[in-house]
Design a protein around this motif. Structure first.
Motif, PDB file in Angstrom:
ATOM      1  N   TYR A  73      -6.786   6.608 -11.491  1.00 15.81           N
ATOM      2  CA  TYR A  73      -5.787   5.830 -10.749  1.00 15.81           C
ATOM      3  C   TYR A  73      -5.470   6.477  -9.403  1.00 15.81           C
ATOM      4  CZ  TYR A  73      -4.804   2.889 -14.831  1.00 15.81           C
ATOM      5  OH  TYR A  73      -4.898   2.006 -15.866  1.00 15.81           O
ATOM      6  N   VAL A  74      -5.403   7.799  -9.371  1.00 22.18           N
ATOM      7  CA  VAL A  74      -5.104   8.501  -8.115  1.00 22.18           C
ATOM      8  C   VAL A  74      -6.254   8.321  -7.122  1.00 22.18           C
ATOM      9  CG1 VAL A  74      -4.752  10.782  -7.084  1.00 22.18           C
ATOM     10  CG2 VAL A  74      -3.501  10.154  -9.146  1.00 22.18           C
ATOM     11  N   LYS A  75      -7.482   8.444  -7.603  1.00 24.29           N
ATOM     12  CA  LYS A  75      -8.638   8.258  -6.716  1.00 24.29           C
ATOM     13  C   LYS A  75      -8.687   6.828  -6.182  1.00 24.29           C
ATOM     14  CE  LYS A  75     -11.747  11.667  -8.794  1.00 24.29           C
ATOM     15  NZ  LYS A  75     -12.980  11.827  -9.584  1.00 24.29           N
ATOM     16  N   ARG A  76      -8.472   5.852  -7.054  1.00 22.51           N
ATOM     17  CA  ARG A  76      -8.505   4.453  -6.622  1.00 22.51           C
ATOM     18  C   ARG A  76      -7.350   4.143  -5.673  1.00 22.51           C
ATOM     19  NH1 ARG A  76      -9.428   1.948 -12.583  1.00 22.51           N
ATOM     20  NH2 ARG A  76     -11.470   2.861 -12.951  1.00 22.51           N
ATOM     21  N   SER A  77      -6.189   4.745  -5.915  1.00 20.80           N
ATOM     22  CA  SER A  77      -5.057   4.547  -5.012  1.00 20.80           C
ATOM     23  C   SER A  77      -5.365   5.109  -3.633  1.00 20.80           C
ATOM     24  CB  SER A  77      -3.796   5.207  -5.575  1.00 20.80           C
ATOM     25  OG  SER A  77      -3.382   4.582  -6.757  1.00 20.80           O
ATOM     26  N   ALA A  78      -5.989   6.283  -3.597  1.00 15.85           N
ATOM     27  CA  ALA A  78      -6.346   6.891  -2.309  1.00 15.85           C
ATOM     28  C   ALA A  78      -7.372   6.030  -1.584  1.00 15.85           C
ATOM     29  CB  ALA A  78      -6.894   8.298  -2.532  1.00 15.85           C
ATOM     30  N   LEU A  79      -8.346   5.500  -2.310  1.00 13.84           N
ATOM     31  CA  LEU A  79      -9.346   4.638  -1.705  1.00 13.84           C
ATOM     32  C   LEU A  79      -8.715   3.353  -1.171  1.00 13.84           C
ATOM     33  CD1 LEU A  79     -12.376   4.211  -1.148  1.00 13.84           C
ATOM     34  CD2 LEU A  79     -12.496   3.091  -3.375  1.00 13.84           C
ATOM     35  N   GLY A  80      -7.844   2.744  -1.955  1.00 10.56           N
ATOM     36  CA  GLY A  80      -7.154   1.534  -1.505  1.00 10.56           C
ATOM     37  C   GLY A  80      -6.292   1.788  -0.286  1.00 10.56           C
ATOM     38  N   PRO A 140       0.807  -1.222   0.000  1.00 11.63           N
ATOM     39  CA  PRO A 140       0.000   0.000   0.000  1.00 11.63           C
ATOM     40  C   PRO A 140       0.839   1.271   0.000  1.00 11.63           C
ATOM     41  CG  PRO A 140      -0.090  -1.051   2.141  1.00 11.63           C
ATOM     42  CD  PRO A 140       0.622  -2.005   1.226  1.00 11.63           C
ATOM     43  N   PHE A 141       2.125   1.150   0.332  1.00 12.15           N
ATOM     44  CA  PHE A 141       2.995   2.325   0.263  1.00 12.15           C
ATOM     45  C   PHE A 141       3.053   2.863  -1.171  1.00 12.15           C
ATOM     46  CE2 PHE A 141       7.248   4.229  -0.256  1.00 12.15           C
ATOM     47  CZ  PHE A 141       7.117   5.257   0.655  1.00 12.15           C
ATOM     48  N   LEU A 142       2.959   1.988  -2.158  1.00  7.34           N
ATOM     49  CA  LEU A 142       2.952   2.434  -3.551  1.00  7.34           C
ATOM     50  C   LEU A 142       1.728   3.285  -3.851  1.00  7.34           C
ATOM     51  CD1 LEU A 142       4.234  -0.688  -5.508  1.00  7.34           C
ATOM     52  CD2 LEU A 142       5.472   1.394  -4.933  1.00  7.34           C
ATOM     53  N   TRP A 143       0.603   2.965  -3.220  1.00 11.11           N
ATOM     54  CA  TRP A 143      -0.578   3.797  -3.415  1.00 11.11           C
ATOM     55  C   TRP A 143      -0.375   5.180  -2.808  1.00 11.11           C
ATOM     56  CZ3 TRP A 143      -4.250  -0.673  -1.836  1.00 11.11           C
ATOM     57  CH2 TRP A 143      -4.551  -1.458  -2.952  1.00 11.11           C
ATOM     58  N   LEU A 144       0.289   5.241  -1.662  1.00 10.05           N
ATOM     59  CA  LEU A 144       0.603   6.534  -1.057  1.00 10.05           C
ATOM     60  C   LEU A 144       1.493   7.348  -1.979  1.00 10.05           C
ATOM     61  CD1 LEU A 144       0.598   8.517   1.342  1.00 10.05           C
ATOM     62  CD2 LEU A 144       2.560   7.256   2.234  1.00 10.05           C
ATOM     63  N   VAL A 145       2.528   6.720  -2.510  1.00  4.22           N
ATOM     64  CA  VAL A 145       3.424   7.406  -3.443  1.00  4.22           C
ATOM     65  C   VAL A 145       2.647   7.874  -4.663  1.00  4.22           C
ATOM     66  CG1 VAL A 145       5.404   7.082  -4.982  1.00  4.22           C
ATOM     67  CG2 VAL A 145       5.491   6.206  -2.643  1.00  4.22           C
ATOM     68  N   ASN A 146       1.773   7.039  -5.166  1.00  6.47           N
ATOM     69  CA  ASN A 146       0.984   7.386  -6.340  1.00  6.47           C
ATOM     70  C   ASN A 146       0.118   8.620  -6.081  1.00  6.47           C
ATOM     71  OD1 ASN A 146       0.349   6.843  -9.018  1.00  6.47           O
ATOM     72  ND2 ASN A 146      -1.270   5.411  -8.523  1.00  6.47           N
ATOM     73  N   VAL A 147      -0.536   8.655  -4.937  1.00 10.95           N
ATOM     74  CA  VAL A 147      -1.393   9.794  -4.600  1.00 10.95           C
ATOM     75  C   VAL A 147      -0.568  11.066  -4.455  1.00 10.95           C
ATOM     76  CG1 VAL A 147      -2.907  10.753  -2.823  1.00 10.95           C
ATOM     77  CG2 VAL A 147      -3.203   8.388  -3.564  1.00 10.95           C
TER      78      VAL A 147
END
Length: 101
Positions: free
Chosen positions: A56-63, A27-34
Motif C-alpha cells: 500500500y505504501v509503494k502504491r501510494s507513493a506511485l500514485g 492525493p494528499f491521503l497518499w502523501l499521508v499514507n507514505v
C-alpha cells in the motif's frame, strides 16, 4: 495519532483506507499514507501484515508521483497557453489577470 499504540491489524486497515481514499481525487491521503507508514513498512522488524502495508505504501507513493507529474504538466501547459486559448482560457481561469498576456 500514535501508530505505536495500534495493533497491526488496525494499522493495516488504516493504511488501506488512506490508500483507497486517494482514488477519490485526494492525493494528499497518499502523501499521508507514505509519511505515516514508511517506518512500519520498511524499518520495523517483519510481521504478518507488513507485506500488505508495504504494498500500500509503494502504491501510494506511485500514485502520488503520478498525480504530481500530471498536475505539474497541466499547470505548465495552462500557464503557457492560457492567453492563446482566448475565451476558453478565461473560462478555465478562476481569476482573469489584467494587462497584456
Amino acid at each position: 495519532m500514535n501508530l505505536e499504540r495500534l495493533p497491526n491489524e488496525e494499522k493495516l486497515g488504516l493504511c488501506r483506507k488512506y490508500y483507497l481514499g486517494g482514488f477519490a481525487f485526494l492525493p494528499f491521503l497518499w502523501l499521508v499514507n507514505v509519511v505515516w507508514f514508511f517506518k512500519e513498512a520498511f524499518v520495523k522488524p517483519a510481521y504478518t501484515e507488513q507485506l500488505q502495508i508495504k504494498a500500500y505504501v509503494k502504491r501510494s507513493a506511485l500514485g502520488l508521483l503520478l498525480w504530481i507529474a500530471v498536475l505539474t504538466t497541466w499547470i505548465t501547459i495552462f500557464q503557457h497557453f492560457r492567453a492563446e486559448w482566448g475565451e476558453v482560457g478565461d473560462y478555465l481561469s478562476f481569476t482573469i489577470p489584467l494587462g497584456i498576456p
